[in-house]
Motif scaffolding. Structure first.
Motif, PDB file in Angstrom:
ATOM      1  N   PHE A 198       0.824  -1.213   0.000  1.00 21.72           N
ATOM      2  CA  PHE A 198       0.000   0.000   0.000  1.00 21.72           C
ATOM      3  C   PHE A 198       0.859   1.264   0.000  1.00 21.72           C
ATOM      4  N   VAL A 199       1.956   1.231   0.743  1.00 19.69           N
ATOM      5  CA  VAL A 199       2.798   2.417   0.896  1.00 19.69           C
ATOM      6  C   VAL A 199       3.694   2.636  -0.321  1.00 19.69           C
ATOM      7  N   PHE A 200       4.387   1.588  -0.744  1.00 19.39           N
ATOM      8  CA  PHE A 200       5.340   1.736  -1.848  1.00 19.39           C
ATOM      9  C   PHE A 200       4.620   1.583  -3.179  1.00 19.39           C
ATOM     10  N   LYS A 201       4.932   2.455  -4.091  1.00 20.08           N
ATOM     11  CA  LYS A 201       4.304   2.432  -5.410  1.00 20.08           C
ATOM     12  C   LYS A 201       5.244   1.741  -6.392  1.00 20.08           C
ATOM     13  N   GLY A 202       4.684   0.940  -7.256  1.00 17.22           N
ATOM     14  CA  GLY A 202       5.459   0.232  -8.270  1.00 17.22           C
ATOM     15  C   GLY A 202       4.548  -0.106  -9.434  1.00 17.22           C
ATOM     16  N   SER A 203       4.920  -1.110 -10.175  1.00 21.23           N
ATOM     17  CA  SER A 203       4.096  -1.503 -11.310  1.00 21.23           C
ATOM     18  C   SER A 203       2.817  -2.187 -10.819  1.00 21.23           C
ATOM     19  N   PHE A 204       1.847  -2.267 -11.698  1.00 18.73           N
ATOM     20  CA  PHE A 204       0.562  -2.888 -11.375  1.00 18.73           C
ATOM     21  C   PHE A 204       0.772  -4.337 -10.931  1.00 18.73           C
ATOM     22  N   ALA A 205       1.627  -5.069 -11.660  1.00 20.23           N
ATOM     23  CA  ALA A 205       1.859  -6.480 -11.334  1.00 20.23           C
ATOM     24  C   ALA A 205       2.548  -6.631  -9.977  1.00 20.23           C
ATOM     25  N   ALA A 206       3.521  -5.778  -9.690  1.00 18.49           N
ATOM     26  CA  ALA A 206       4.247  -5.885  -8.421  1.00 18.49           C
ATOM     27  C   ALA A 206       3.343  -5.593  -7.235  1.00 18.49           C
TER      28      ALA A 206
END
Length: 109
Positions: free
Chosen positions: A72-80
């Motif tokens: 929830f906190v860290f943003k990354g790719s949709f798959a990750a």
């Protein structure tokens, strides 16, 4: 578009139900306990085994919450992100389901 949180929640719930349900059906068909707590243990060792099982279930719940919060906190790719939610909810639901099944099993014994 469907949110990654809901995808992870539904996938984790579905897989947890399949895994716990398969083990429960296997135990029921083979006349076994879901959690193996041997009858020939001393009362002290039986209590240690029960505490150990509860501890690992609670530990699993906390790890699941950790996965969910970090996704929830860290943003990354949709798959990750959806993979992180999936693993988090899977571990969370397995811990909750295991705790419920352990409590029911200990009430019978």
């Amino acid at each position: 578009m469907i949110n990654t949180l809901w995808i992870g929640l539904l996938e984790g719930l579905l897989v947890a139900i399949i895994v716990l349900g398969t083990r429960w059906v296997y135990a029921a068909r083979h006349h076994e306990q879901f959690f193996v707590i041997k009858k020939d243990l001393s009362p002290r060792n039986r209590k240690k085994r029960k505490v150990n099982l509860y501890t690992w279930n609670i530990f699993g719940i906390l790890i699941g919450i950790l996965f969910i919060v970090t996704s929830f906190v860290f943003k990354g790719s949709f798959a990750a992100i959806s993979w992180g939610y999936f693993v988090g909810f899977l571990i969370l639901f397995m811990g909750i389901g295991g705790t419920i099944l352990l409590t029911q099993e200990l009430k019978k014994a």
